[in-house]
Design a protein around this motif. Structure first.
Motif, mmCIF file in Angstrom:
data_model
loop_
_atom_site.group_PDB
_atom_site.id
_atom_site.type_symbol
_atom_site.label_atom_id
_atom_site.label_comp_id
_atom_site.label_asym_id
_atom_site.label_seq_id
_atom_site.Cartn_x
_atom_site.Cartn_y
_atom_site.Cartn_z
ATOM 1 N N ASP A 251 6.023 23.895 1.457
ATOM 2 C CA ASP A 251 5.067 23.235 2.362
ATOM 3 C C ASP A 251 5.686 22.139 3.231
ATOM 4 N N TYR A 252 7.000 21.914 3.087
ATOM 5 C CA TYR A 252 7.584 20.831 3.888
ATOM 6 C C TYR A 252 7.454 21.109 5.372
ATOM 7 N N GLU A 253 7.547 22.405 5.760
ATOM 8 C CA GLU A 253 7.459 22.703 7.191
ATOM 9 C C GLU A 253 6.133 22.195 7.756
ATOM 10 N N LEU A 254 5.072 22.261 6.934
ATOM 11 C CA LEU A 254 3.762 21.810 7.425
ATOM 12 C C LEU A 254 3.727 20.294 7.583
ATOM 13 N N TRP A 255 4.289 19.589 6.600
ATOM 14 C CA TRP A 255 4.355 18.125 6.724
ATOM 15 C C TRP A 255 5.177 17.717 7.942
ATOM 16 N N VAL A 256 6.298 18.411 8.102
ATOM 17 C CA VAL A 256 7.193 18.057 9.205
ATOM 18 C C VAL A 256 6.509 18.291 10.556
ATOM 19 N N ILE A 257 5.885 19.450 10.694
ATOM 20 C CA ILE A 257 5.233 19.752 11.972
ATOM 21 C C ILE A 257 4.095 18.760 12.226
ATOM 22 N N ALA A 259 3.938 15.673 11.224
ATOM 23 C CA ALA A 259 4.537 14.395 11.630
ATOM 24 C C ALA A 259 4.969 14.442 13.092
ATOM 25 N N VAL A 260 5.605 15.526 13.467
ATOM 26 C CA VAL A 260 6.141 15.614 14.835
ATOM 27 C C VAL A 260 4.993 15.657 15.846
ATOM 28 N N VAL A 261 3.951 16.417 15.512
ATOM 29 C CA VAL A 261 2.813 16.507 16.425
ATOM 30 C C VAL A 261 2.081 15.167 16.504
ATOM 31 N N LEU A 262 1.931 14.497 15.358
ATOM 32 C CA LEU A 262 1.345 13.154 15.366
ATOM 33 C C LEU A 262 2.133 12.237 16.289
ATOM 34 N N GLY A 263 3.439 12.451 16.351
ATOM 35 C CA GLY A 263 4.308 11.604 17.169
ATOM 36 C C GLY A 263 4.255 11.946 18.647
ATOM 37 N N GLY A 264 3.403 12.889 19.040
ATOM 38 C CA GLY A 264 3.200 13.124 20.471
ATOM 39 C C GLY A 264 3.998 14.271 21.057
ATOM 40 N N THR A 277 8.186 10.574 16.855
ATOM 41 C CA THR A 277 8.384 11.289 15.593
ATOM 42 C C THR A 277 8.583 10.304 14.435
ATOM 43 N N LEU A 278 9.350 9.232 14.688
ATOM 44 C CA LEU A 278 9.532 8.213 13.646
ATOM 45 C C LEU A 278 8.177 7.634 13.262
ATOM 46 N N GLY A 279 7.337 7.354 14.260
ATOM 47 C CA GLY A 279 5.989 6.872 13.968
ATOM 48 C C GLY A 279 5.211 7.877 13.137
ATOM 49 N N GLY A 280 5.342 9.153 13.476
ATOM 50 C CA GLY A 280 4.627 10.201 12.761
ATOM 51 C C GLY A 280 5.031 10.274 11.304
ATOM 52 N N VAL A 281 6.344 10.252 11.013
ATOM 53 C CA VAL A 281 6.764 10.351 9.607
ATOM 54 C C VAL A 281 6.404 9.079 8.844
ATOM 55 N N LEU A 282 6.496 7.932 9.521
ATOM 56 C CA LEU A 282 6.117 6.692 8.839
ATOM 57 C C LEU A 282 4.626 6.684 8.527
ATOM 58 N N ALA A 283 3.815 7.165 9.461
ATOM 59 C CA ALA A 283 2.373 7.211 9.224
ATOM 60 C C ALA A 283 2.074 8.019 7.967
ATOM 61 N N ILE A 284 2.695 9.186 7.867
ATOM 62 C CA ILE A 284 2.464 10.023 6.695
ATOM 63 C C ILE A 284 2.999 9.341 5.434
ATOM 64 N N LEU A 305 -5.331 13.084 6.150
ATOM 65 C CA LEU A 305 -4.270 13.381 7.118
ATOM 66 C C LEU A 305 -4.716 14.446 8.123
ATOM 67 N N GLY A 306 -5.419 15.438 7.611
ATOM 68 C CA GLY A 306 -5.917 16.488 8.503
ATOM 69 C C GLY A 306 -6.837 15.916 9.557
ATOM 70 N N SER A 307 -7.740 15.033 9.124
ATOM 71 C CA SER A 307 -8.677 14.425 10.077
ATOM 72 C C SER A 307 -7.932 13.578 11.095
ATOM 73 N N ILE A 308 -6.938 12.820 10.590
ATOM 74 C CA ILE A 308 -6.201 11.943 11.501
ATOM 75 C C ILE A 308 -5.435 12.752 12.531
ATOM 76 N N LEU A 309 -4.850 13.857 12.088
ATOM 77 C CA LEU A 309 -4.093 14.709 12.998
ATOM 78 C C LEU A 309 -4.955 15.123 14.188
ATOM 79 N N ILE A 310 -6.153 15.573 13.880
ATOM 80 C CA ILE A 310 -7.038 16.033 14.951
ATOM 81 C C ILE A 310 -7.492 14.853 15.809
ATOM 82 N N ALA A 311 -7.800 13.713 15.153
ATOM 83 C CA ALA A 311 -8.264 12.546 15.903
ATOM 84 C C ALA A 311 -7.188 12.041 16.868
ATOM 85 N N VAL A 312 -5.945 11.974 16.382
ATOM 86 C CA VAL A 312 -4.870 11.454 17.228
ATOM 87 C C VAL A 312 -4.658 12.367 18.430
ATOM 88 N N LEU A 313 -4.687 13.685 18.208
ATOM 89 C CA LEU A 313 -4.469 14.607 19.327
ATOM 90 C C LEU A 313 -5.616 14.527 20.326
#
Lengths: 329, 504
Positions: A251-257, A259-264, A277-284, A305-313
């Motif tokens: 499941d790391y690929e999902l966490w990584v993606i 984080a990267v998407v959260l980072g814009g 991306t640094l912001g994204g991984v730190l947030a998680i 995290l799922g909710s935040i992902l959608i909210a941030v985008l």
């Protein structure tokens, strides 16, 4: 609103909403948990973040290219298995602590090689990277089970498992390696020809070809970089555990993606950066750590995290379409 | 037969304005039942705007639309279709993965209980229509497997599912072979015999004279007259189309041409262009004029390494050149400002400076990093030289106007100091002011010693910027004109293929 746009700090935050979020959760957990704002815990967050953080650096390059790599978790597991197993090979028995060196080198080479295969197939066949690396994800995970015989490998050399306990001053060695990689990849992306081409290829492939960029080899290099970083992450993770398990990195690929998407970074390519991306991984990292300290059951972390992902985008779409002229996909 | 005296469609005094442009200025147009009425005009004359008004996509500001003698209001394409007005677009709008039958009845599939598709009825009806069109394929075939001509038949069949009074063909032959054209013309004549009114839009004089009963000419959004095909000739039509005497005066000294920089001999790419030979000298602008699909862009692509020619020879500065990729072309000093700047020229998300230096970042690298100072110097130089209006180099290219975007692309290639500069449709979709700036710029570049190729579909443009004009038709060079000897009539004739025999 006018003030909002004039203040440089606020304007920066508007463009990098994830750092605003990092700030908020950091303050929130500092106030609500007595254990959170302690040097020991902050070191912990950095170490925990480094694992997906390293891969996220590579994923940023690959995603700005307009590709994706789903095979990173499996590559991580394969590299970790090599790193732990090779040092106990008979031929290195007399090498003392030096037996770690060929093991780690081989593990990193395996990562680069797997990335090269992914990149080569994407280049030569033109098949979508999603499909190619989905296949690689299944295939490499299979190789891990074949190689390990479904068993965990344990590191016999204590120098290996003690490595992660080292630190430079206040910073644990794993955090130092991670931050160093952040700097290097940030420079690579923002200052070098390769980085410039990464944006061009992802932003408009046809224009990139017309500018004389060799798109295929370029994408292959980025897949090799992410392969290397996934392997490095696997090696470092196995030093922390003193072992390599066949299910490592699931499941790391999902966490990584995430984080990267959260980072814009945009899934469609052409847009993104390492600061985000640094912001994204730190947030998680902060969220998982803080909620753990507050003894929130782990599964709630997923919901939040799922909710935040959608909210941030959603916020990003709102703000960045209005300020940037309406070009978003 | 009294009904047939009433026009199937009548447009009266149609006015349509867009901000800053009067696209249609009191246009009259009518089609009788069983008539083929050709609509003719240069690019930008207002043909497509008129058709969009007719199809209900635009609402006219003034004027009246009458169908079979009754005034109608058409506010959506669906209403237009319900009134019996059907448009067959230049670009096909089919779903390639579906069968011909499904495409024909798309959105109106016959149903059985529980919303299931009634396949039997669907295929029976679709096959009946295809049979009426004398199509050789069955309705069950997947559209992707059909030739372009047959796909067009499916599009036409779709039009016939409604009781069409008027069918509009917009450049229907642009992508058809000669044999396929014959089939299309048969169908048009068949529709005509059934009393359907046909509007036929085309640039190609030969087709218009074969097919039409009457010809209406638009120019600059205004109605210029209707001619009866049987009693007119190409000269008269051409005169109506061009009308004004263009200002071709150039206030510059007689150009001073240098050595031959680019020489192309017998370049052939079957189906696209054949036996193309020409030269471009230093200090010269060579204009390639012709219709869309005449093979001009394809030649440019071959010169830039995007397309592999079958045979022929390219020499740059006297040396034989093997151009296999854009990279190789750039190394030889050949630059291409492509036809479609947004899709082929710019990385829209990228800032202006990075877009401009994209092909040369490698050359601007010292040590591991790109020298940003040098990049900025290049950007500043060409921003000033080309008068690019942007608040800062950090602006993303997406937000610039079309003219400024085009200048960024031109600046990108100029900063590489190319030996041959190819510019494909330099002013497409650009406002009038920027247009003349770009024309001026192309002249200046030639004066400064560049060898320039300009590809354009606009006659005023080629006449204004070129020293020589190469007229193309169907992948062949029909004629080469010196700017001093060219007349608009002869140019129109050369690219329409009507006097092909006479010239060749």
């Amino acid at each position: 609103m006018a003030y909002f746009y004039q203040n440089p700090v606020l304007r920066w935050l508007l463009r990098n909403p994830i750092w605003g979020f990092v700030l908020i959760v950091f303050i929130f957990f500092s106030l609500s948990s007595e254990h959170f704002f302690a040097a020991r815990n902050l070191q912990n967050i950095l170490v925990q973040t480094s694992t997906i953080g390293l891969i996220a650096l590579g994923m940023t390059l690959v995603m700005i290219n307009g590709n994706i790599d789903l095979s990173v978790g499996a590559t991580l597991a394969l590299a970790a298995a090599f790193a732990v197993d090779v040092q106990s090979w008979a031929m290195f028995a007399t090498w003392g602590n030096w037996q770690i060196l060929p093991a780690v080198c081989l593990a990193l080479l395996v990562g680069i090689f797997m990335g090269a295969i992914n990149g080569f197939i994407v280049w030569k066949t033109g098949v979508d990277a999603f499909i190619v690396t989905l296949g690689a994800m299944l295939g490499i995970r299979g190789l891990v089970f074949v190689y390990t015989g479904e068993q965990s490998f344990y590191a016999m050399n204590f120098a290996y498992s003690d490595f992660s306990a080292l630190s430079f001053g206040p910073l644990p060695v794993l955090a130092v390696i991670f931050l160093l990689c952040v700097l290097i990849v940030h420079w690579l992306l923002s200052r070098t020809v390769h980085g410039r081409n990464t944006y061009a290829v992802g932003g408009n492939r046809e224009a990139a070809v017309n500018a004389g960029i060799r798109v295929g080899p370029h994408m292959m290099i980025n897949f090799m970089i992410i392969g290397f970083l996934a392997a490095l992450s696997g090696v470092l993770l196995s030093t922390q555990m003193g072992a390599a398990t066949p299910n490592l990195g699931r499941d790391y690929e999902l966490w990584v993606i995430t984080a990267v998407v959260l980072g814009g970074t945009k899934l469609t390519g052409g847009k993104g950066d390492i600061i985000g991306t640094l912001g994204g991984v730190l947030a998680i990292g902060i969220l998982r750590n803080g909620m753990n300290l507050m003894q929130v059951p782990a599964f709630y972390v997923y919901v939040i995290l799922g909710s935040i992902l959608i909210a941030v985008l959603f916020l990003d779409k709102r703000f960045n379409t209005s300020t940037d002229g309406g070009l978003r996909l | 037969m009294t009904a047939s005296r009433e026009p199937a469609l009548r447009l009266q005094g149609i006015v349509k304005t867009f901000p800053g442009v009067r696209a249609l200025d009191g246009v009259d147009f009518e089609v009788m039942p069983g008539e083929v009425h050709a609509l003719l005009g240069e690019n930008g004359a207002g043909k497509s705007t008129l058709m969009k008004v007719l199809a209900g996509m635009y609402q006219p500001d003034e004027g009246q639309i009458m169908i079979a003698g009754h005034p109608v209001q058409m506010t959506t394409p669906i209403e237009a279709k319900a009134q019996g007005v059907v448009l067959i677009h230049q670009e096909l709008s089919l779903v390639p993965e579906m069968s011909a039958a499904e495409n024909i009845y798309l959105g109106e599939l016959p149903r059985k209980s529980f919303g299931r598709v009634d396949w039997a009825t669907l295929e029976e009806r679709a096959n009946a229509i295809l049979k009426r069109l004398k199509c050789s394929f069955r309705a069950e075939v997947t559209v992707a497997n059909l030739s372009i001509a047959n796909q067009q038949m499916v599009e036409i069949a779709r039009a016939l599912t409604v009781d069409a009074r008027v069918v509009v063909f917009d450049e229907p032959t642009a992508s058809l072979t000669d044999a396929e054209k014959v089939v299309l013309f048969d169908i048009i004549n068949d529709l005509k015999a059934r009393g359907v009114g046909i509007v036929y839009i085309s640039h190609r004089m030969d087709e218009i004279f074969t097919l039409s009963d009457r010809i209406t000419v638009l120019r600059d959004g205004a109605y210029r007259g209707t001619l009866t095909t049987a009693v007119t000739n190409e000269d008269e039509v051409t005169r109506l189309m061009i009308g004004r005497s263009l200002d071709l005066s150039r206030d510059e000294a007689a150009p001073n041409f240098g050595k031959t920089m680019l020489e192309v001999r017998n370049l052939t790419c079957p189906g696209l262009f054949e036996n193309v030979s020409f030269t471009v000298r230093v200090g010269e602008v060579v204009g390639f004029y012709g219709l869309v699909g005449a093979g001009r862009t394809e030649i440019a692509e071959a010169l830039f390494g995007l397309r592999k020619p079958d045979s022929g020879e390219i020499r740059v500065d006297g040396e034989a050149a093997e151009i296999t990729s854009p990279r190789a072309a750039i190394a030889l000093g050949i630059s291409l400002v492509p036809e479609n700047r947004k899709e082929q020229g710019l990385v829209l998300q990228m800032n202006c400076r990075d877009n401009m230096t994209l092909p040369q970042v490698q050359a601007l690298t010292t040590g591991p990093f790109v020298a940003q100072g040098a990049e900025l110097a290049i950007f500043d130089k060409y921003r000033d030289r080309l008068a690019i209006k942007t608040p800062s180099w950090k602006q993303s290219a997406a937000v610039l106007s079309g003219g400024n975007q085009q200048k960024i692309v031109i600046g990108k290639w100029l900063s590489m100091t190319p030996r041959v500069l190819i510019v494909d449709e330099p002013t497409r979709g650009i406002d009038v002011g920027s247009k003349s700036e770009i024309h001026q710029l192309l002249r200046e570049l030639a004066a400064q010693g560049y060898a320039v190729i300009v590809i354009s579909s606009e006659m005023p443009e080629v006449l204004r910027v070129s020293d020589r004009i190469i007229a193309m038709y169907h992948g062949r060079i029909m004629r080469e004109f010196d700017i001093k000897d060219v007349t608009e009539d002869s140019l129109v004739q050369a690219i329409s293929g009507i006097s092909a025999e006479a010239v060749a």
